[in-house]
Design a protein around this motif. Structure first.
Motif, mmCIF file in Angstrom:
data_model
loop_
_atom_site.group_PDB
_atom_site.id
_atom_site.type_symbol
_atom_site.label_atom_id
_atom_site.label_comp_id
_atom_site.label_asym_id
_atom_site.label_seq_id
_atom_site.Cartn_x
_atom_site.Cartn_y
_atom_site.Cartn_z
ATOM 1 N N LYS A 8 0.399 -0.782 -0.092
ATOM 2 C CA LYS A 8 -0.545 0.268 -0.233
ATOM 3 C C LYS A 8 0.430 1.154 0.123
ATOM 4 O O LYS A 8 1.354 1.307 0.804
ATOM 5 N N LEU A 9 0.655 2.140 -0.819
ATOM 6 C CA LEU A 9 1.420 3.747 -0.894
ATOM 7 C C LEU A 9 1.474 4.015 0.669
ATOM 8 O O LEU A 9 0.308 4.693 0.691
ATOM 9 N N LYS A 10 1.966 5.071 0.863
ATOM 10 C CA LYS A 10 2.304 5.980 1.940
ATOM 11 C C LYS A 10 1.304 7.087 1.290
ATOM 12 O O LYS A 10 1.373 7.174 0.392
ATOM 13 N N LYS A 11 0.560 8.090 2.917
ATOM 14 C CA LYS A 11 0.590 9.048 2.170
ATOM 15 C C LYS A 11 1.442 10.778 1.438
ATOM 16 O O LYS A 11 0.752 10.751 0.785
ATOM 17 N N GLU A 12 2.273 10.106 2.021
ATOM 18 C CA GLU A 12 2.674 10.897 0.832
ATOM 19 C C GLU A 12 3.682 10.850 -0.607
ATOM 20 O O GLU A 12 3.965 11.464 -1.008
ATOM 21 N N GLN A 13 3.513 9.418 -0.322
ATOM 22 C CA GLN A 13 3.462 9.275 -1.713
ATOM 23 C C GLN A 13 2.403 9.211 -2.900
ATOM 24 O O GLN A 13 2.489 9.001 -3.937
ATOM 25 N N ILE A 14 0.971 8.968 -1.730
ATOM 26 C CA ILE A 14 -0.048 9.167 -2.762
ATOM 27 C C ILE A 14 0.201 10.976 -2.836
ATOM 28 O O ILE A 14 -0.272 11.047 -4.236
ATOM 29 N N VAL A 47 -1.738 5.673 -10.350
ATOM 30 C CA VAL A 47 -3.009 5.510 -9.657
ATOM 31 C C VAL A 47 -2.926 4.650 -8.996
ATOM 32 O O VAL A 47 -1.391 3.522 -8.954
ATOM 33 N N ASP A 48 -3.468 4.745 -7.497
ATOM 34 C CA ASP A 48 -2.715 3.373 -6.692
ATOM 35 C C ASP A 48 -3.653 2.246 -6.333
ATOM 36 O O ASP A 48 -4.802 2.163 -6.727
ATOM 37 N N GLY A 49 -2.963 1.080 -6.862
ATOM 38 C CA GLY A 49 -3.674 -0.100 -6.950
ATOM 39 C C GLY A 49 -2.887 -1.161 -5.394
ATOM 40 O O GLY A 49 -2.667 -2.003 -6.473
ATOM 41 N N ASN A 50 -2.436 -1.095 -4.386
ATOM 42 C CA ASN A 50 -2.424 -1.572 -3.838
ATOM 43 C C ASN A 50 -0.397 -1.241 -4.354
ATOM 44 O O ASN A 50 0.137 -1.665 -3.287
ATOM 45 N N LYS A 51 -0.470 -1.337 -5.540
ATOM 46 C CA LYS A 51 0.786 -0.819 -5.832
ATOM 47 C C LYS A 51 0.323 0.627 -6.796
ATOM 48 O O LYS A 51 -0.404 0.621 -6.949
ATOM 49 N N LEU A 52 2.449 1.089 -7.175
ATOM 50 C CA LEU A 52 1.740 1.926 -8.320
ATOM 51 C C LEU A 52 1.555 1.692 -9.552
ATOM 52 O O LEU A 52 2.319 0.752 -10.084
ATOM 53 N N PHE A 53 0.516 2.367 -9.935
ATOM 54 C CA PHE A 53 0.247 1.754 -12.049
ATOM 55 C C PHE A 53 -0.190 3.147 -12.280
ATOM 56 O O PHE A 53 -0.140 4.086 -11.504
ATOM 57 N N PHE A 54 0.451 2.537 -14.082
ATOM 58 C CA PHE A 54 0.255 3.893 -14.860
ATOM 59 C C PHE A 54 -0.628 3.788 -15.653
ATOM 60 O O PHE A 54 -0.919 2.709 -16.395
ATOM 61 N N VAL A 55 -2.148 4.270 -15.852
ATOM 62 C CA VAL A 55 -3.168 3.874 -16.851
ATOM 63 C C VAL A 55 -2.830 4.552 -17.847
ATOM 64 O O VAL A 55 -2.623 6.287 -18.053
ATOM 65 N N TYR A 58 -4.505 6.440 -23.949
ATOM 66 C CA TYR A 58 -5.066 5.568 -25.514
ATOM 67 C C TYR A 58 -5.401 4.061 -25.809
ATOM 68 O O TYR A 58 -6.764 4.177 -25.206
ATOM 69 N N THR A 59 -4.604 3.044 -24.582
ATOM 70 C CA THR A 59 -5.145 1.805 -24.329
ATOM 71 C C THR A 59 -6.053 1.653 -22.864
ATOM 72 O O THR A 59 -6.520 0.558 -23.391
ATOM 73 N N ARG A 60 -5.501 2.621 -21.967
ATOM 74 C CA ARG A 60 -6.141 2.675 -20.618
ATOM 75 C C ARG A 60 -6.161 1.224 -19.788
ATOM 76 O O ARG A 60 -6.728 0.605 -19.620
ATOM 77 N N GLN A 61 -5.099 0.822 -20.271
ATOM 78 C CA GLN A 61 -4.181 -0.550 -19.472
ATOM 79 C C GLN A 61 -3.289 0.268 -18.358
ATOM 80 O O GLN A 61 -2.862 1.277 -18.512
ATOM 81 N N LYS A 62 -3.763 -0.664 -17.631
ATOM 82 C CA LYS A 62 -2.370 -0.321 -15.636
ATOM 83 C C LYS A 62 -1.810 -0.852 -16.445
ATOM 84 O O LYS A 62 -1.549 -1.912 -16.756
ATOM 85 N N ASP A 86 10.432 8.314 -14.610
ATOM 86 C CA ASP A 86 11.280 9.467 -13.327
ATOM 87 C C ASP A 86 10.444 9.480 -12.020
ATOM 88 O O ASP A 86 10.984 9.818 -11.227
ATOM 89 N N PHE A 87 9.102 9.585 -12.839
ATOM 90 C CA PHE A 87 7.974 10.160 -12.292
ATOM 91 C C PHE A 87 7.854 8.800 -10.835
ATOM 92 O O PHE A 87 7.953 9.570 -9.868
ATOM 93 N N ARG A 88 7.890 7.916 -10.860
ATOM 94 C CA ARG A 88 7.580 6.716 -10.499
ATOM 95 C C ARG A 88 8.287 6.636 -9.334
ATOM 96 O O ARG A 88 7.691 7.132 -7.922
ATOM 97 N N GLU A 89 9.290 7.128 -10.101
ATOM 98 C CA GLU A 89 11.092 7.201 -8.805
ATOM 99 C C GLU A 89 10.701 8.651 -7.225
ATOM 100 O O GLU A 89 10.528 7.695 -6.684
ATOM 101 N N TRP A 90 10.187 9.630 -8.168
ATOM 102 C CA TRP A 90 10.151 10.816 -7.327
ATOM 103 C C TRP A 90 8.770 10.194 -6.532
ATOM 104 O O TRP A 90 9.063 10.711 -5.684
ATOM 105 N N ILE A 91 7.593 9.891 -6.686
ATOM 106 C CA ILE A 91 5.647 8.516 -6.402
ATOM 107 C C ILE A 91 6.836 7.889 -5.073
ATOM 108 O O ILE A 91 6.671 8.594 -3.899
#
Length: 165
Positions: A8-14, A47-55, A58-62, A86-91
């Motif tokens: 689960k992502l922490k509050k500061e990560q969200i 998006v947060d879905g127990n892990k960090l995902f990127f939607v 175009y494909t709308r896939q996680k 890069d964004f994921r690392e910072w998050i």
């Protein structure tokens, strides 16, 4: 007792994820509109879905946004894949990550965005804390490259703008 969710992502990560989504929205509404699908009317986002995902817009896939993943469902190229990582690392870490995964990060001169458009992106990145407040503007970086004789590093759009002035 139930099983505790380990990833689960922490509050500061969200909070950082939401800030990056604001930055992605600026990128999607500027110049060439990366991360925006005109045909689908959607913008890519994390998006947060127990892990960090990127939607994907175009494909709308996680998509699991890690360099080692197969990028299945990712509709953009390597430059934006590097930026997403890069964004994921910072998050996840909160540490400065711009350009860690190649292509110059937000200072990439080959996006085909205008200097004004890139400065808008850089300004938002500073506002959310992704870049330091005293980070150079995109326009100033491009002028420095040109003045130092490194105009060859500039993309076509930026080079054209600088030569027109």
């Amino acid at each position: 007792m139930g099983i505790e969710r380990v990833n689960k992502l922490k509050k500061e990560q969200i909070d950082r994820m939401n800030k990056i989504n604001e930055l992605i929205e600026v990128i999607a509404n500027t110049d060439r509109q990366f991360f925006y699908s005109d045909g689908k009317g959607t913008i890519s986002k994390f998006v947060d879905g127990n892990k960090l995902f990127f939607v994907d817009k175009y494909t709308r896939q996680k998509i699991y946004p890690y360099p080692s993943s197969k990028k299945l469902g990712f509709s953009d190229g390597g430059t934006l894949w590097g930026l997403i990582n890069d964004f994921r690392e910072w998050i996840i870490t909160g540490k400065r990550t711009n350009g860690n995964n190649g292509y110059g990060g937000l200072y990439c001169t080959h996006w085909g965005y205008t200097i004004e458009g890139m400065d808008k992106v850089i300004s938002k990145a500073k506002e959310i804390g992704y870049l330091k407040q005293d980070a150079i503007s995109f326009g100033d970086m491009c002028l420095k490259l040109k003045d130092d004789g490194n105009e060859w590093l500039l993309g076509v759009t930026v080079r054209s703008e600088l030569n027109a002035s």
